[in-house]
Write an enzyme that holds these catalytic residues in place. Structure first.
Site, PDB file in Angstrom:
ATOM      1  N   PRO A  95      41.334  26.116  27.761  1.00 50.39           N
ATOM      2  CG  PRO A  95      40.504  28.057  26.764  1.00 50.39           C
ATOM      3  CD  PRO A  95      41.754  27.270  26.967  1.00 50.39           C
ATOM      4  NE  ARG A 160      47.286  25.127  49.461  1.00 47.74           N
ATOM      5  CZ  ARG A 160      47.509  26.011  50.422  1.00 47.74           C
ATOM      6  NH1 ARG A 160      48.331  27.010  50.218  1.00 47.74           N
ATOM      7  NH2 ARG A 160      46.898  25.909  51.577  1.00 47.74           N
ATOM      8  CG  ASP A 175      44.120  24.396  51.943  1.00 46.57           C
ATOM      9  OD1 ASP A 175      44.327  25.285  52.769  1.00 46.57           O
ATOM     10  OD2 ASP A 175      44.953  24.012  51.111  1.00 46.57           O
TER      11      ASP A 175
HETATM   12  N1  ADE Z   1      44.439  28.998  28.461  1.00 43.42           N
HETATM   13  C1  ADE Z   1      43.669  30.078  28.262  1.00 43.42           C
HETATM   14  N2  ADE Z   1      42.616  30.095  29.075  1.00 43.42           N
HETATM   15  C2  ADE Z   1      42.717  28.976  29.850  1.00 43.42           C
HETATM   16  C3  ADE Z   1      41.918  28.426  30.886  1.00 43.42           C
HETATM   17  N3  ADE Z   1      40.802  28.999  31.302  1.00 43.42           N
HETATM   18  N4  ADE Z   1      42.324  27.277  31.443  1.00 43.42           N
HETATM   19  C4  ADE Z   1      43.444  26.660  31.024  1.00 43.42           C
HETATM   20  N5  ADE Z   1      44.222  27.131  30.038  1.00 43.42           N
HETATM   21  C5  ADE Z   1      43.871  28.280  29.457  1.00 43.42           C
END
Ligand code: ADE
Length: 267
Positions: A95, A160, A175
């Site tokens: 994240p 894809r 898309d």
């Molecule tokens: N690992 C845990 N949450 C994540 C996210 N939001 N994006 C990428 N990897 C992650």
């Protein structure tokens, strides 16, 4: 050579969702790409096959040990080097990474190989990143229990895009986001469902009018739901004139979503 996607994960079985169904499953079956897994547990040197340990300095949760991850990553790189990919892109799903978007997906889809690292627990021993130049990539501002689902999101979006992955040649191009706009509404039979009708223009056989209606719907949706996309995008003359009509029709205030773009779209 088809692209090779290598995933470092403690849970390779999770990826059956990707490899056994739909567009991605078909693409893998038809060998449009290769998918390979490296389980760090197979690279442990102790009899308990330990992949995590308590953090130095204390605190909650466990940290992934550097050695099994280092060895797994090195094994993936060695295989790729033998196949002629000297410097594959290495991606750590976290994240804290750069937020994934369609432009990044299209860039990743051009790579001959990707190595995706899906972490677990509270984090990864930082020394792994001193040994391997990993890009950090996030799929959004929320925290999941591990990098497997994000890795699947990346792989689905990338696969894809591969030539031949989608049935209809134009599908990926049409898309949402592919043209920097959201997708237009879609309809199929029946023509009337519980009194709800398919827009007349879609049954007219007039391809130019249909294309114009779809563009107008895409513009109206994007303007209402994601105006940020329009601000960052160059507009064609037709798009500018359709947008002007939408502004005249709806102004800047709140709109009735069911009416968006209908009059100027001619349906
Ligand atoms: N690992 C845990 N949450 C994540 C996210 N939001 N994006 C990428 N990897 C992650």
């Amino acid at each position: 050579m088809v692209p090779s996607y290598h995933v470092i994960t403690l849970f390779p079985e999770m990826f059956s969702a990707l490899s056994q169904s739909g567009v991605t499953g078909r693409a893998i079956d038809r060998q449009l790409c290769r998918l390979r897994f490296w389980d760090p547990r197979d690279f442990t040197l102790d009899s308990y096959r330990t992949v995590d340990d308590r953090p130095f300095g204390g605190g909650p949760g466990m940290v992934m040990r550097v050695e099994p991850l280092d060895l797994a990553l090195t094994a993936a790189k060695t295989v790729l080097e033998r196949e002629g990919v000297a410097r594959p892109r290495l991606v750590h799903l976290t994240p804290q990474g750069r937020r994934l978007d369609q432009a990044m997906v299209e860039g990743l889809a051009l790579e001959p190989a990707l190595v995706l690292l899906a972490g677990r627990y509270e984090g990864i021993d930082e020394r792994l990143f001193a040994r391997h130049p990993l890009e950090e990539l996030s799929i959004g501002d929320y925290v999941l229990s591990g990098g497997e689902l994000p890795a699947m999101v990346v792989l689905d979006a990338v696969i894809r895009q591969l030539p031949g992955a989608l049935g209809h040649a134009d599908s990926a191009r049409e898309d949402s986001f592919a043209q920097g706009l959201l997708d237009c509404p879609h309809y199929t039979r029946p023509e009337v469902y519980l009194g709800l009708e398919v827009p007349v223009v879609l049954k007219s056989g007039d391809h130019a009018a249909i294309a114009r209606w779809r563009l107008c719907q895409s513009l109206a949706r994007t303007r209402r739901r994601r105006p940020d996309l329009l601000r960052g995008r160059a507009l064609s003359g037709l798009e500018r004139s359709l947008l002007r009509k939408l502004e005249d029709e709806f102004g800047d205030g709140p709109q009735d979503p069911s009416q968006e773009g209908t009059r100027s779209g001619g349906d």
